[in-house]
Design an enzyme around this catalytic site. Structure first.
Site, short mmCIF file in Angstrom:
data_model
loop_
_atom_site.label_atom_id
_atom_site.label_comp_id
_atom_site.label_asym_id
_atom_site.label_seq_id
_atom_site.Cartn_x
_atom_site.Cartn_y
_atom_site.Cartn_z
N ARG A 52 5.81 -37.83 12.86
CA ARG A 52 4.40 -38.19 12.58
C ARG A 52 4.30 -39.37 11.63
O ARG A 52 3.34 -40.14 11.64
CB ARG A 52 3.61 -36.98 12.06
CG ARG A 52 2.19 -37.31 11.62
CD ARG A 52 1.24 -36.12 11.61
NE ARG A 52 1.84 -34.94 11.01
CZ ARG A 52 2.00 -34.72 9.69
NH1 ARG A 52 1.58 -35.60 8.82
NH2 ARG A 52 2.58 -33.62 9.26
N TYR A 105 -17.43 -49.30 25.41
CA TYR A 105 -16.81 -48.18 26.13
C TYR A 105 -17.57 -46.90 25.75
O TYR A 105 -17.92 -46.70 24.58
CB TYR A 105 -15.34 -48.09 25.73
CG TYR A 105 -14.59 -47.01 26.45
CD1 TYR A 105 -14.27 -47.15 27.80
CD2 TYR A 105 -14.20 -45.85 25.80
CE1 TYR A 105 -13.58 -46.17 28.47
CE2 TYR A 105 -13.51 -44.85 26.47
CZ TYR A 105 -13.21 -45.02 27.80
OH TYR A 105 -12.53 -44.03 28.47
N ASP A 177 -11.94 -54.72 20.65
CA ASP A 177 -11.24 -53.95 21.68
C ASP A 177 -10.83 -54.94 22.77
O ASP A 177 -11.67 -55.49 23.48
CB ASP A 177 -12.17 -52.86 22.22
CG ASP A 177 -11.52 -51.97 23.27
OD1 ASP A 177 -10.55 -52.41 23.92
OD2 ASP A 177 -12.00 -50.85 23.47
N LYS A 202 -4.21 -48.63 29.94
CA LYS A 202 -4.65 -49.51 31.01
C LYS A 202 -3.59 -50.56 31.34
O LYS A 202 -2.51 -50.20 31.78
CB LYS A 202 -5.99 -50.14 30.61
CG LYS A 202 -6.99 -49.14 29.97
CD LYS A 202 -7.44 -48.05 30.92
CE LYS A 202 -8.19 -46.92 30.23
NZ LYS A 202 -9.33 -47.29 29.42
C1 LIG Z 1 -10.09 -46.64 28.42
C2 LIG Z 1 -10.72 -47.42 27.32
C3 LIG Z 1 -10.79 -46.92 26.00
C4 LIG Z 1 -10.29 -45.54 25.64
O1 LIG Z 1 -8.93 -45.42 25.80
P1 LIG Z 1 -8.16 -44.02 26.12
O2 LIG Z 1 -6.76 -44.44 26.19
O3 LIG Z 1 -8.72 -43.50 27.39
O4 LIG Z 1 -8.46 -43.11 24.98
C5 LIG Z 1 -11.35 -47.72 25.03
N1 LIG Z 1 -11.84 -48.94 25.32
C6 LIG Z 1 -11.81 -49.46 26.57
C7 LIG Z 1 -12.37 -50.81 26.82
C8 LIG Z 1 -11.25 -48.71 27.61
O5 LIG Z 1 -11.23 -49.22 28.85
#
Ligand SMILES: *Cc1c(COP(=O)(O)O)cnc(C)c1O
Length: 385
Positions: A52, A105, A177, A202
């Site tokens: 951790r 998001y 982000d 992603k």
């Molecule tokens: C999928 C996504 C998230 C969240 O991510 P997770 O890995 O599903 O927790 C945050 N921001 C954007 C733009 C996303 O596409």
């Protein structure tokens, strides 16, 4: 070293010379003696103690991502949301004010409207593009400006350097982000942004086999976040996921190049299709934020949104007619993914509110993969008929 080579290179294995680094699948680490244990906990010995608090496989990934995003340090989390919420809870405190973009998001928006409110943090949602749109909303208490560019679902952009310059003058931290483009196509830190967050689930992973998140920033932000957020809140990435992610990232440039080439062809054809009312894609000639795109993006990415003339019914029908494209949420996979927000991800939001955010009944979200573009088009064209 050029970017592609940075992506592909792997660290030398100090043990047996294995070409691909081993996975340190362990919860804890052995101290040779009491003195070493004491030194590690005192921070005088850089060795590992407990996964951790840090793990060699996870650390290797973090170092690579920090380099790819031009940051001094990186932290890996168990999901994109763990990275986003951990980062924000790490830098905010009661009494602070956040300016967040209106197009975020879904779970990030929900976190900012519910969870942070419980801790006495105020959030103002603003639909901004440049510093000019933001300035009137800044107060003495504003601590963070948070946004995505391109944003879901209309792929409109925010001018990174314009926002960063104003935030620096006012001593406000900027958080971006960068999930939709990945570090290969956009590096917010090079435009003056303080903190970059990613859902590694992603494009970075690219193969749809894990959930993960990343935060990249300067050392003075990352180091305390490791000691406080990761140690005390604990949403860390597992060594197995870090290893899978490191392998997936080695082909990021090739996947991204191909996917955005496919997306360009498909967006142009969709724009001419009789069943389609509107197409949102940064690579189209008529894209509204072309000037911003040229300043900060190395390519248009591979996300397309389009609106069907036939509305809600047509959206549902399209989802049930595609064969090659996979009906699923998420994005950034090597395979093409398609979804209909009005009947799926955004179905619980009232129609009026949904449409204010650009989620019209006929809107389709399309994450273009790396299949042969003619096969994707044939599937889409058949389904549209
Ligand atoms: C999928 C996504 C998230 C969240 O991510 P997770 O890995 O599903 O927790 C945050 N921001 C954007 C733009 C996303 O596409």
């Amino acid at each position: 070293m050029k970017y592609a080579s940075k992506l592909v290179k792997v660290k030398k294995d100090p043990g047996y010379g294995s070409h691909i680094p081993p996975i340190y699948m362990t919860s804890t680490f052995v101290f040779e003696n009491a003195e070493v244990g004491a030194q590690r906990f005192a921070g005088e010995d850089p060795g590992f103690m407990y996964t951790r608090l840090g793990n060699p496989t996870v650390r290797e990934l973090e170092e690579k991502v920090a380099e790819l995003e031009f940051g001094e340090g990186c932290l890996a989390f168990s999901s994109g949301m763990a990275a986003i919420t951990g980062c924000l809870l790490g830098i905010l405190q009661a009494g602070d004010h956040v300016i967040a973009h209106t197009a975020l998001y879904g779970a990030t928006h929900a976190f900012l409207t519910t969870t942070v409110k419980k801790f006495g943090i105020d959030v103002t949602f603003v639909p901004f593009k440049t510093a000019e749109d933001l300035e009137p909303h800044i107060t003495e208490r504003t601590r963070v400006i948070y946004f995505e560019t391109p944003s879901n679902p209309t792929l409109s952009l925010v001018d990174l350097s314009s926002v960063a310059d104003l935030a620096k003058q006012k001593r406000i931290l900027t958080v971006v982000d960068n999930t939709f483009l990945s570090p290969y196509l956009q590096n917010p830190i090079l435009h003056g942004i303080d903190i970059v967050v990613h859902s590694a689930t992603k494009y970075l992973s690219g193969h749809g086999y894990l959930i993960g998140g990343l935060v990249v920033a300067r050392k003075d932000i990352i180091d305390p976040m490791r000691k406080e957020v990761q140690k005390n809140m604990g949403a860390v990435m597992s060594p197995m996921d870090a290893w899978l992610l490191s392998q997936g990232m080695r082909t990021l440039h090739i996947r991204m190049d191909r996917a955005q080439l496919n997306a360009q062809v498909l967006a142009e054809r969709l724009e001419k299709h009789d069943a389609v009312a509107q197409v949102f894609f940064p690579g189209l000639a008529g894209f509204e934020d072309k000037a911003i795109m040229e300043k900060q993006m190395k390519g248009p990415g591979a996300m397309i949104s389009f609106v069907l003339k036939g509305g809600y019914e047509a959206g549902v029908k399209l989802m049930n007619s595609v064969k090659l494209c996979t009906l699923a949420v998420s994005l950034g996979d090597v395979g093409t993914l398609i979804q209909h927000p009005a009947s799926m991800t955004h179905a619980i939001i009232p129609k009026e509110e949904r449409e204010k955010a650009g989620v019209w009944d006929g809107l389709v979200r399309f994450s273009v993969g790396i299949e042969d573009v003619e096969d994707i088009w044939q599937d889409l064209d058949m389904a549209l008929e």
